[in-house]
Design a protein around this motif. Structure first.
Motif, PDB file in Angstrom:
ATOM      1  N   LYS A   1       2.225  10.482 -15.377  1.00  0.00           N
ATOM      2  CA  LYS A   1       1.538   9.211 -15.195  1.00  0.00           C
ATOM      3  C   LYS A   1       1.191   8.640 -16.570  1.00  0.00           C
ATOM      4  O   LYS A   1       0.665   9.357 -17.412  1.00  0.00           O
TER       5      LYS A   1
ATOM      6  N   TYR B   1       6.006  10.027  -6.558  1.00  0.00           N
ATOM      7  CA  TYR B   1       4.584  10.040  -6.912  1.00  0.00           C
ATOM      8  C   TYR B   1       3.758   9.902  -5.642  1.00  0.00           C
ATOM      9  O   TYR B   1       4.196   9.296  -4.656  1.00  0.00           O
ATOM     10  N   ASP B   2       2.539  10.431  -5.697  1.00  0.00           N
ATOM     11  CA  ASP B   2       1.655  10.245  -4.546  1.00  0.00           C
ATOM     12  C   ASP B   2       1.019   8.856  -4.605  1.00  0.00           C
ATOM     13  O   ASP B   2       1.296   8.078  -5.528  1.00  0.00           O
ATOM     14  N   GLU B   3       0.152   8.568  -3.635  1.00  0.00           N
ATOM     15  CA  GLU B   3      -0.423   7.230  -3.540  1.00  0.00           C
ATOM     16  C   GLU B   3      -1.212   6.863  -4.791  1.00  0.00           C
ATOM     17  O   GLU B   3      -1.295   5.700  -5.177  1.00  0.00           O
ATOM     18  N   ALA B   4      -1.805   7.878  -5.436  1.00  0.00           N
ATOM     19  CA  ALA B   4      -2.604   7.636  -6.639  1.00  0.00           C
ATOM     20  C   ALA B   4      -1.744   7.514  -7.896  1.00  0.00           C
ATOM     21  O   ALA B   4      -2.251   7.236  -8.972  1.00  0.00           O
ATOM     22  N   GLY B   5      -0.442   7.724  -7.741  1.00  0.00           N
ATOM     23  CA  GLY B   5       0.445   7.589  -8.890  1.00  0.00           C
ATOM     24  C   GLY B   5       0.678   8.875  -9.658  1.00  0.00           C
ATOM     25  O   GLY B   5       1.281   8.863 -10.727  1.00  0.00           O
TER      26      GLY B   5
ATOM     27  N   ALA C   1       3.098  10.575   5.062  1.00  0.00           N
ATOM     28  CA  ALA C   1       2.428  10.361   3.764  1.00  0.00           C
ATOM     29  C   ALA C   1       2.985   9.113   3.094  1.00  0.00           C
ATOM     30  O   ALA C   1       4.186   8.841   3.155  1.00  0.00           O
ATOM     31  N   LYS C   2       2.084   8.359   2.480  1.00  0.00           N
ATOM     32  CA  LYS C   2       2.517   7.189   1.704  1.00  0.00           C
ATOM     33  C   LYS C   2       2.820   7.661   0.285  1.00  0.00           C
ATOM     34  O   LYS C   2       1.952   8.212  -0.391  1.00  0.00           O
ATOM     35  N   ILE C   3       4.058   7.465  -0.141  1.00  0.00           N
ATOM     36  CA  ILE C   3       4.421   7.893  -1.495  1.00  0.00           C
ATOM     37  C   ILE C   3       5.174   6.775  -2.212  1.00  0.00           C
ATOM     38  O   ILE C   3       5.484   5.737  -1.627  1.00  0.00           O
ATOM     39  N   LYS C   4       5.430   7.014  -3.492  1.00  0.00           N
ATOM     40  CA  LYS C   4       6.103   6.023  -4.323  1.00  0.00           C
ATOM     41  C   LYS C   4       7.341   6.667  -4.946  1.00  0.00           C
ATOM     42  O   LYS C   4       7.315   7.840  -5.323  1.00  0.00           O
TER      43      LYS C   4
ATOM     44  N   ASN D   1       6.999   1.577  -2.729  1.00  0.00           N
ATOM     45  CA  ASN D   1       6.077   2.270  -1.817  1.00  0.00           C
ATOM     46  C   ASN D   1       6.742   2.446  -0.460  1.00  0.00           C
ATOM     47  O   ASN D   1       7.367   1.517   0.062  1.00  0.00           O
TER      48      ASN D   1
ATOM     49  N   SER E   1       6.564   5.143   3.422  1.00  0.00           N
ATOM     50  CA  SER E   1       6.009   6.269   4.161  1.00  0.00           C
ATOM     51  C   SER E   1       7.116   7.236   4.515  1.00  0.00           C
ATOM     52  O   SER E   1       8.234   6.822   4.815  1.00  0.00           O
TER      53      SER E   1
END
Ligand SMILES: [Zn+2]
Length: 402
Positions: free
Chosen positions: A23, A312-316, A371-374, A397, A399
């Motif tokens: 990140k 990456y996860d939702e928080a980046g 899960a929401k991912i990037k 983004n 899911s």
């Protein structure tokens, strides 16, 4: 084949690729208002020796423009009077380099200059600017620093020096500046709001010798920051340099020779026209199909490129592999690698929507269903032990639906 862990490339490259996935750090507030510039530079990884004599200076050969290029430059803001002064100072480089700055008001551009009363001074390094969206600036000037003619002159020359591929001269491995680091950290924290990392990046980086282009260290270079005597253990000091030095002129003459060709070339690849990346869930293949859409233009020498997608996860934060049998610090990613010949333009998912596909099975994505991912597309040039980021997309983004 979906993990960097399993890639048949060296451990050094693997570690560097993992670093690429991290990140990005947020720079400290208030940096670069009065001291130096905050142009972002990747520190190269290798050390090899080229001690041939010649001009002076530090350059990133991977991001040089083609010799003889005409670079289109547009202002995004600023008064006409201020713009005219920037133009005239920038054009001093044309006297020595076989490059032209063509200042235009519309159309596609290579360099976009923002004149503002904030944001510090900074520029993309050379052709890194080609990977930036057309509406986004590639150079910023903080005009509150332009009260003195000298300050404006040196700053414009310095940032346009970055724009044609030059690096900070004080990063030279030959500089040997005996920094009094603790004092520098303390004073730049107070005066600029720079944290330790920002000081390390802007002042204390040391580049490999290859980046000197066979030149010696030049304390009079326009690309050198000033150094206060009390910042060094020996009283060594560098004043503000207000003009192009003899070394600066010789270096750009060698890099962009008028009526000749550049003596040494490396792969100089540019990713352009990235528009999107489609993410398709395949029940049949039990995984994700990824279709980034872009062009790549190759120049200089032949080279190896990794087209990658990092997750990456939702928080980046990068999604790490949770499978012990691989490795604890394993960043989840998929890739395809190609050796590309210089002098070509190739396209992916332009003519046909699915002519270039990356794949990752669900089993290799350690996240819960739903899960929401990037996903981020990155193109990375690998030349020996060197890794150069060619492009990094904005996150897509989605899911995870299994
Ligand atoms: Zn700079």
């Amino acid at each position: 084949m979906n993990k960097f862990k399993s890639m048949m490339i060296g451990a050094a490259v693997l570690l560097s690729l993992q670093a690429v996935a991290q990140k990005p750090k947020v720079p400290a507030k208030g940096i670069g208002q009065k001291y130096g510039c905050t142009s972002i530079m990747q520190a190269p990884k290798i050390n090899s020796f080229d001690t041939s004599a010649g001009s002076r200076g530090l350059v990133d050969p991977y991001y040089l423009w083609d010799n003889g290029s005409t670079l289109k430059v547009k202002f995004l803001a600023g008064s006409p009077a201020m713009q005219e002064r920037v133009k005239s100072f920038a054009k001093e480089w044309e006297q020595h380099a076989n490059l032209k700055f063509d200042f235009v008001e519309s159309g596609e551009t290579d360099i976009r200059v923002n004149l503002d009363n904030k944001g510090g001074h900074n520029s993309m390094i050379g052709q890194v600017a080609s990977g930036i969206a057309q509406e986004v600036k590639t150079m910023n000037f903080d005009t509150t620093d332009f009260a003195s003619a000298d300050a404006m002159h040196r700053t414009v020359l310095h940032e346009f020096g970055h724009a044609i591929g030059l690096l900070h001269e004080h990063y030279s491995p030959l500089a040997g500046i005996p920094w009094n680091k603790d004092l520098v950290y303390k004073e730049l924290a107070q005066s600029q709001g720079w944290d330790k990392m920002t000081v390390d990046v802007n002042l204390f980086q040391e580049y490999a010798l290859t980046y000197t282009h066979g030149t010696s260290y030049d304390k009079t270079s326009i690309m050198h920051y000033p150094v206060l005597a009390r910042w060094t253990t020996t009283g060594y000091a560098v004043p503000w340099n207000n003009q192009l030095s003899a070394g600066d002129k010789m270096l750009v003459t060698a890099l962009y020779p008028k009526g000749g060709v550049r003596a040494t070339e490396v792969p100089r690849f540019v990713v352009t026209n990235y528009t999107k990346m489609n993410v398709v869930t395949s029940a049949e293949k039990q995984g994700l199909l990824l279709y980034p859409s872009f062009n790549i233009k190759t120049a200089g020498a032949d080279g190896q490129v990794y087209f990658t997608v990092f997750f990456y996860d939702e928080a980046g934060n990068p999604i790490m592999d949770n499978n012990e049998k691989y490795n604890i610090s394993n960043v989840v990613a998929t890739y395809k690698s190609f050796k590309l010949v210089a002098g070509k333009t190739l396209s992916a998912n332009k003519n046909l929507p699915t002519d270039f596909e990356l794949f990752i099975p669900f089993s290799e994505l350690p996240v819960d269903a739903g899960a929401k991912i990037k996903a981020v597309f990155k193109a990375i040039l690998v030349d020996g032990k060197e890794l150069k980021m060619l492009y990094s997309s904005t996150p897509v983004n989605f899911s995870v639906i299994r």
